[in-house]
Design a protein around this motif. Structure first.
Motif, mmCIF file in Angstrom:
data_model
loop_
_atom_site.group_PDB
_atom_site.id
_atom_site.type_symbol
_atom_site.label_atom_id
_atom_site.label_comp_id
_atom_site.label_asym_id
_atom_site.label_seq_id
_atom_site.Cartn_x
_atom_site.Cartn_y
_atom_site.Cartn_z
ATOM 1 N N THR A 274 0.814 -1.216 0.000
ATOM 2 C CA THR A 274 0.000 0.000 0.000
ATOM 3 C C THR A 274 0.850 1.271 0.000
ATOM 4 N N VAL A 275 2.111 1.178 0.448
ATOM 5 C CA VAL A 275 2.957 2.375 0.508
ATOM 6 C C VAL A 275 3.604 2.605 -0.859
ATOM 7 N N PHE A 276 3.753 3.880 -1.222
ATOM 8 C CA PHE A 276 4.339 4.236 -2.517
ATOM 9 C C PHE A 276 5.860 4.111 -2.493
ATOM 10 N N ALA A 277 6.452 4.307 -1.327
ATOM 11 C CA ALA A 277 7.904 4.226 -1.155
ATOM 12 C C ALA A 277 8.188 3.847 0.284
ATOM 13 N N CYS A 278 9.415 3.392 0.528
ATOM 14 C CA CYS A 278 9.803 3.032 1.888
ATOM 15 C C CYS A 278 11.320 3.157 2.036
ATOM 16 N N THR A 279 11.795 2.917 3.236
ATOM 17 C CA THR A 279 13.238 2.912 3.494
ATOM 18 C C THR A 279 13.809 1.537 3.173
ATOM 19 N N ALA A 280 14.901 1.520 2.429
ATOM 20 C CA ALA A 280 15.589 0.265 2.094
ATOM 21 C C ALA A 280 16.888 0.213 2.873
ATOM 22 N N SER A 281 17.168 -0.922 3.519
ATOM 23 C CA SER A 281 18.358 -1.005 4.367
ATOM 24 C C SER A 281 19.056 -2.342 4.197
ATOM 25 N N VAL A 282 20.292 -2.365 4.640
ATOM 26 C CA VAL A 282 21.150 -3.558 4.582
ATOM 27 C C VAL A 282 21.894 -3.677 5.897
ATOM 28 N N GLN A 283 22.057 -4.909 6.365
ATOM 29 C CA GLN A 283 22.953 -5.194 7.482
ATOM 30 C C GLN A 283 23.911 -6.293 7.035
ATOM 31 N N THR A 284 25.188 -6.088 7.315
ATOM 32 C CA THR A 284 26.174 -7.058 6.834
ATOM 33 C C THR A 284 27.273 -7.274 7.858
ATOM 34 N N TYR A 285 27.866 -8.481 7.812
ATOM 35 C CA TYR A 285 29.006 -8.841 8.647
ATOM 36 C C TYR A 285 30.000 -9.606 7.767
ATOM 37 N N LEU A 286 31.269 -9.254 7.874
ATOM 38 C CA LEU A 286 32.300 -9.832 7.012
ATOM 39 C C LEU A 286 33.566 -10.056 7.817
ATOM 40 N N ALA A 287 34.237 -11.190 7.565
ATOM 41 C CA ALA A 287 35.522 -11.451 8.212
ATOM 42 C C ALA A 287 36.459 -12.145 7.232
ATOM 43 N N TYR A 288 37.737 -11.777 7.309
ATOM 44 C CA TYR A 288 38.822 -12.462 6.604
ATOM 45 C C TYR A 288 39.801 -12.997 7.647
ATOM 46 N N LEU A 289 40.100 -14.288 7.567
ATOM 47 C CA LEU A 289 41.162 -14.879 8.371
ATOM 48 C C LEU A 289 42.333 -15.146 7.435
ATOM 49 N N ASN A 290 43.507 -14.620 7.785
ATOM 50 C CA ASN A 290 44.633 -14.606 6.851
ATOM 51 C C ASN A 290 45.862 -15.266 7.472
#
Length: 544
Positions: free
Chosen positions: A440-456
């Motif tokens: 029903t809404v014409f627009a909304c807030t778009a969001s992202v949550q992310t987690y990333l790790a590199y073991l070297n």
């Protein structure tokens, strides 16, 4: 044929340099290095080893460094860092950086002019042009990066949202890059110094660096596989008398957060995480970095949004279909091209083993723009010992007033040209719509949550093994085109034949948890058919 040619060039390059070391005889017309000279033992004989003409010096420099993990050390060179500064945590090779990454500035306290190891600069050393550049502390160098992949996907563009191997089962020129730069001296504390960088790029990777309004027709109107860009064009002023040093950068530059970077040599692996692929890439404006103490740095910057050019600010286009989100007969060409603020705080331990970097990037009203991402997050690094370290990143980003793909009236407005990003204006690779929870809404807030790790793991002075794992939640599907959570993991090997040539084979697995997200192409109108992707890839980087 082009793919076969690129593959042949990559393999031939490795073979050429390998053969150059293995062969007893030198190529015809190429002067052999002085047999009784080893610049690693006696630096004063470097010029004698390299020779006098440009081509001989260029080839002999590759010969010289083959199998070594660093250039010969000049005993007369000034110190490369302040003696009380936090210790340098890594080395290149085998890692892609020496200091824990932080953006928007030349590294303070550890940078000397003319300090980049370059075969091209060594070859130019005896020419008038090279001597002038050395006197002016100007360097010209770069690299060629080609790679390929084998994938479970088959559709052109079907590896996305994985990157930087957009097209499955192909060999490609990723990037050819030229740097023209002067590094400011940030070690000294007695005079104001300056620098600049101009860095044109050509290849498939332009797809990820493009800013709206700068040659962006290649991507947004033509969807070219190869293109060119100028992701860095900036000047710098270093003022050492303020605290431990203030550096001002102005122009277009890589946005300040992230473990990874757009340029190939600055990454652990050939491909990039989704975390890096879908956030801010470049900012255009002014960025300040103040070293308050040897451990603490503060950053404050202003820009015109992110990934958009200043001349988009205030520019308007016709609106043939007024609607609740864009009600007038005209609308802004890019609503995200507005004044924005970036702030950051960085802490590094005395040992250099630990660093935490907290950033808010390109913050403004957050309205739906070309890439007007409101980025809040941090990166952190910990070195366990000389072999092992971990890199971690998390962020939340959002945009407001993103058109709702689940609302029929909103979709009708989009298709009729009622938004700046409708197909009438941007037929390819336009900013995505949001799959809002309510139709029903014409627009909304778009969001992202992310987690990333590199073991070297540093297996040897010329070998690094990196394991990557991440979780990416595209809550409204605006970034990847699919509303789903993703998990991704991969392992890669970074092997250096010398400081100038490296290869990076890897294998990665991607899984979309809530919907199919792979083996599709929105530009071709092909919906994804798979919820996973298994991709093996490798590239070669030849520096010059």
């Amino acid at each position: 044929m082009k793919r076969l040619f690129l593959a042949g060039v990559s393999l031939a390059a490795v073979g050429l340099f390998n053969a150059a070391q293995a062969a007893d005889a030198n190529p015809p017309l190429l002067k052999a290095p002085a047999s009784n000279c080893d610049p690693y033992k006696n630096y004063s004989c470097l010029d004698g080893y390299l020779g006098s003409d440009f081509f001989t010096r260029f080839i002999n420099y590759y010969r010289l460094e083959w199998g070594h993990d660093a250039a010969p050390s000049d005993p007369k060179a000034p110190p490369s860092r302040r003696d009380y500064w936090p210790a340098t945590p890594q080395s290149t090779p085998p890692m892609p950086f020496t200091e824990w990454p932080y953006g928007g500035t030349t590294s303070i306290g550890v940078t000397r002019p003319s300090s980049v190891d370059s075969p091209l600069m060594a070859a130019l050393g005896t020419t008038p042009a090279g001597q002038w550049m050395n006197d002016a502390h100007i360097q010209v160098y770069g690299w060629i990066n080609a790679g390929g992949n084998l994938s479970s996907n088959t559709v052109r563009g079907g590896n996305a949202p994985a990157a930087y191997d957009y097209n499955p089962n192909t060999v490609q020129l990723d990037q050819a890059v030229l740097y023209i730069e002067r590094l400011p001296d940030t070690v000294q504390k007695d005079h104001v110094d300056w620098g600049f960088r101009i860095a044109p790029i050509y290849g498939e990777n332009y797809r990820y660096t493009t800013a709206y309004g700068l040659w962006s027709n290649q991507l947004l109107n033509q969807n070219k596989n190869y293109g060119y860009d100028l992701p860095m064009a900036y000047g710098e002023v270093f003022i050492p008398q303020i605290a431990e040093g203030l550096l001002l950068r102005f122009g277009r530059f890589i946005s300040i957060p992230d473990i990874e970077a757009q340029l190939a040599p600055n990454n652990y692996m050939y491909t990039h995480s989704m975390t890096y692929t879908f956030d801010n890439y470049t900012n255009t404006g002014l960025q300040s970095t103040l070293a308050v103490t040897k451990n603490w740095m503060l950053q404050l910057g202003v820009s015109v949004g992110s990934d958009t050019m200043p001349w988009n600010a205030g520019a308007k286009i016709a609106n043939p279909f007024p609607n609740p989100l864009f009600p007038g007969t005209t609308m802004l060409k890019d609503p995200g091209a507005i004044p924005s603020v970036t702030g950051g705080v960085r802490w590094t331990s005395d040992s250099g083993n630990d660093s935490i970097y907290v950033v808010a990037d390109a913050i403004n009203s957050g309205t739906w723009g070309y890439n007007n991402l409101q980025w809040y997050g941090l990166t952190a690094y910990h070195k366990f010992n000389d072999q092992w370290h971990i890199s971690f990143e998390t962020y939340n980003l959002h945009q407001n007033n993103v058109l709702n793909a689940n609302n029929p009236a909103a979709v009708a407005a989009f298709n009729a040209g009622g938004t700046p990003f409708s197909p009438q204006y941007l037929p390819f690779n336009a900013p995505g719509l949001a799959q809002c929870s309510s139709a029903t809404v014409f627009a909304c807030t778009a969001s992202v949550q992310t987690y990333l790790a590199y073991l070297n793991y540093k297996a040897s002075p010329l070998d690094n093994i990196s394991y990557r794992i991440e979780f990416y939640d595209d809550k409204q599907g605006q970034r990847t085109g699919v509303k789903t959570r993703y998990v991704e993991t991969g392992i890669g090997w970074q092997h250096w034949f010398s400081p100038q040539i490296e290869i990076r084979p890897e294998v990665s697995y991607y899984k979309s948890l809530d919907a199919n997200a792979f083996n599709g192409n929105s530009n071709l109108g092909i919906a994804p058919t798979k919820n996973f992707a298994l991709i093996g890839s490798a590239d070669i980087i030849i520096h010059f």
